[in-house]
Structures are given as C-alpha cells and as structure tokens.
Motif scaffolding. Structure first.
Motif: not given
Length: 493
Positions: A84-87, A244-252, A316-322, A324-330
């Motif tokens: 995925n070029n954008f990611i 968020p990455i560390l916590f989301i990975v636990l449930f991934s 990840s799901s679409v919402n989780t992707k969005k 993580l993308i948002f937090l990456s930009f921040v």
C-alpha cells in the motif's frame, strides 16, 4: 549529544584530513591524552564532508542524507509487507522521525533495507552490493554492535524458514555489511587489544533500587517522560503513536506483530537486568564494556516499533487503520515542532535568565565571544564551569574536560580529583560521574561556594577557567570580565 560532543568530534576529524593527516589535532581534547584511534568516525567516508564544508553545513547534509536513507530504506520494506503506497509513505516518514540519532553513521537508517534484501529479494546485483558496501563502511560499530543478532531475530520472527532456505543469501548480505563496518572501525577494534581500561567499564557499576528500576523500565516501554522538563517535548510525539500500538497489538490477530511485541519486552527486560546487582557482578568479570554499552540494545526499538505498525495496519479493521493513520500524522507533526517547543518552554514558561537559544549553532558555540578567549589563552588549556567544554574546542581552544564517549578510565580517575569535593556533597552527581562519566565536567553545586580543586586542574594542564558565573576564589585571577555576557575568563594562579 550532537552539539556538545559528536559534531565537535567530527569537526576535529575533518581538520585532521584537511591538514594532511595531522593527527596532532586530536591533542585539543582531554589535556592531550587522547590518540587519534579513540575517534569513532575517523575512517568513516561520510566524515569527509567535515573536511570540505563548515561543521554546520556538513551536519545538515548528513542529517538530510540520514533521513532520506531512512525513508527510502523503510519504504522498500513496508511496500513488500502490505503493498500500500500510502501506508508505506506514512510509516516511512514516521520511522525517519523516530530515529534517535543522525550523527552515528547510517546503520539504523539502512537496517530496514537489509531486512528487505534478506527476506524479499532472491537475487542481489551490483547495485545492491554497492549499497551494502557503502552503508556498511558508514556504520558506527559502537552503536550497531548488536546489528547481527537483532536482524537475525527479526528474520526469524517474520519468517523463520528464511534462515534455512536462504542461508547463503543471508551470509553474503550480512557478512559483507558487517565486514565493511568492521573495516572502518579498525581503530576501535585495535583499542580492544590494548592493555588498559575504558571509562565504559563502569557503566554497570551501580545497581538501581528494584522499584526505581521497574518504574523506569515501564516508562521506557511507553516512552513516557519521567519528569516535566525538556524531555516532555522530545518524547510526547513518540508516546502518542507508541502507546496505542502496544495496546492494540495485544488484541490483534496478527501473529508477527505479537512476536515483535514480545521482542520489544525482551529488550526492555535485558536493560532492566543490566541495572540489577546480579548481572552487574557477572559483567564486571569481563572487559567487553571496554568499547560497547549494553544499553544500546534499545537502539533498534524505533525500527521495531515502526515495523509493528505496518504489520498491525495490515491485519486491522478499517476503523483501527484510520485511528493509527491519524495518530501517525499527529506524531509526525509534533516531531517537526519539538525542536521549537523546547526553546519556547525555556524562554516563556521557565523564563530562564539571560536566555539564549542553544539549539542553534551560532547561539550554542558563540563563535565571536570565543574568538576573544582564544586571543588571550592562545595554545593554553582551559577548564569550563557551568558551560559546555567542547564549545571551546569548536572554537579551537584546548581543554582538559568535555563530553567523551570513549576515553581511558585512568583519565576519568585523574579528573575526579578536581571535582571530588563537589561530588561528595551531591549524591546525584557522584552517581552520574562514577557510574557513567562520559561527561568529564567541572560540576558545581553552588557557584557562590566553589569546591573545585583548581590546583589539581592546573596539574592536569588547565591554566585558565571559563565560568558562566562570577567566582570569588583566591586561586583565580579575573582576566576578562567583558569578553562575553555569557561567561568570564580567569587565570589559575
């Protein structure tokens, strides 16, 4: 670490080459007791920039090249993992921001590309070999001495079959890279065989109290600052995306991301153990710390965290992707601000007296002010109080102190006598110097009650004292009161 040590060292190396291999230039440091083979980057090709350009321009070019290399290197790997070029773009920019140093060679910057070559390229051609050789020659073995075990563990976690079916491929790529890094670190390898101890042997002299060690380890896992100071701005951009990455990975459901998380915890466990008495007692029986710092095992964490992100987004799901993308930009946005936020904090919130923005070359090294000092002291040595000693070196002034990553333990012990009384009344400074000691500084607890032994400083080689504050001391004679509004020059009687 860039302005008060690495850049100054690189500048001196540049002068050595510019003046036709004049190795006497290194005598400007530590009362003349360093030899050229203590200089970490002396054989690295990128150091030639400091021979042809002024130190500031050389630094910015190196910084830019490091960031570009980090971006392109990670992009190649990321594109193969999730196509995925954008990611790939986003994660590569983030990795470029997370990289802690851009002045320690290109090992960390090229690391993702090496992983890409070993896992995803079946054949390598001349172009690949040239890149491996070039970046290997420009890799700092002190920072990257754990390069081989780290990359082999990551290959195993991503696809363990690679270690069996591509063993010859791995040996060629990693072997060439490692041998090239050893080649331009020959001076440091030589140091290992000399019969003396480095100051680094005392890096593991002190065991932290268990609870303090545990709390610091937990804070380090999430990149939480341990106090409200300048580190707050440095770490917040990292914390925003890492937590968020560390916590989301636990449930991934992504098994590779979970394996990478376990590896992250393992690295922090190793650091925790190296702060315990049991490991310290074992370590003190060996001289491997003559050159290497065990805590550099954390050097590759920014890469592993970025790698976790792309594997996490992939599964990840679409919402989780969005999210993580948002937090990456921040995070990326705040990384661009943090070098400005620190000066703002110091000037307008802390309201430091006589504030100057020490995060620029001109304000940090005060070239015009130090010119006046150089005219007075000429080739004599100075010791600095409440000032960075290597700022003097940047202005071609000889010193007995400074921030030195590699130097003899004997000099550390010798200089300790200069500051012995200051250390005796400040436990924090005592532990800081005795158990680390890379900053060979004339520490001072109270400028109105100077406990520094200037007679011993003079015996070591200092004839002048440069001080940020006024000093009332019978051993000193005020020489220049108006050389600068930031410091005064004294002569040791």
């Amino acid at each position: 670490d860039n302005l008060d040590s690495i850049i100054v060292y690189n500048k001196i190396i540049g002068e050595i080459y510019r003046e036709g291999f004049n190795f006497n230039q290194v005598k400007i440091f530590l009362a003349g007791e360093l030899e050229f083979y203590f200089l970490r980057h002396i054989f690295k090709p990128f150091i030639l920039l400091y021979s042809f350009l002024n130190p500031e321009l050389a630094y910015w070019i190196t910084d830019l090249l490091f960031k570009i290399t980090s971006y392109l290197s990670f992009y190649c790997l990321s594109k193969k993992i999730q196509n995925n070029n954008f990611i790939s773009f986003l994660s590569s920019v983030l990795f470029s921001c997370l990289a802690p140093f851009t002045t320690l060679g290109f090992g960390l910057a090229i690391f993702p590309y090496l992983l890409y070559l070993t896992i995803y390229k079946s054949k390598i051609n001349i172009k690949h070999y040239l890149l491996i050789v070039f970046f290997g020659l420009n890799t700092d073995i002190v920072a990257d001495f754990l390069f081989l075990p780290t990359i082999l563990i990551l290959i195993y976690l991503i696809d363990k079959k690679i270690l069996l079916i591509k063993i010859n491929h791995l040996i060629k790529i990693l072997g060439i890279f490692f041998m090239c890094s050893l080649l331009t670190s020959a001076n440091l390898i030589y140091l290992l065989f000399l019969d003396f101890k480095m100051h680094r042997v005392e890096f593991v002299n002190y065991a932290k109290p268990f609870l303090d060690n545990l709390v610091q380890t937990i804070l380090n896992i999430f990149k939480f600052p341990n106090s409200i100071n300048w580190s707050l701005f440095k770490l917040i951009p990292y914390t925003i995306i890492l937590t968020p990455i560390l916590f989301i990975v636990l449930f991934s459901k992504n098994n590779i991301a979970k394996k990478l998380l376990i590896f992250v915890f393992f690295i922090h466990l190793v650091i925790f153990l190296f702060n315990t008495k049991f490991i310290i007692d074992i370590s003190n029986n060996y001289n491997y710390l003559k050159m290497f710092n065990p805590f550099w095992i954390s050097y590759y964490l920014p890469f592993i965290h970025s790698l976790m992100l792309i594997f996490l987004i992939k599964g990840s799901s679409v919402n989780t992707k969005k999210f993580l993308i948002f937090l990456s930009f921040v995070s990326i946005f705040l990384f661009q601000l943090n070098s400005s936020l620190v000066p703002i904090h110091k000037k307008f919130i802390m309201k430091e007296k006589d504030y100057r923005n020490i995060y620029t070359f001109d304000e940090y090294f005060l070239y015009e002010d130090y010119k006046k000092i150089k005219k007075i002291v000429k080739e004599k040595r100075i010791i600095s109080i409440n000032l960075d000693p290597l700022a003097a070196v940047m202005n071609n002034i000889y010193v007995i102190d400074g921030y030195h990553a590699i130097y003899p333990l004997s000099y550390k012990k010798k200089f300790r006598k200069v500051i012995e009384k200051e250390l005796s009344v400040n436990k924090f400074l005592k532990d800081y110097y005795d158990n680390w000691g890379s900053r060979v500084y004339a520490f001072n607890n109270d400028y109105q009650n100077i406990l520094i032994n200037f007679n011993i400083a003079k015996d070591i080689g200092a004839e002048y004292v440069l001080s940020k504050n006024n000093i009332e001391n019978d051993q000193l004679l005020l020489i220049c009161d108006d050389c600068s509004k930031y410091f005064k020059l004294y002569k040791i009687k």
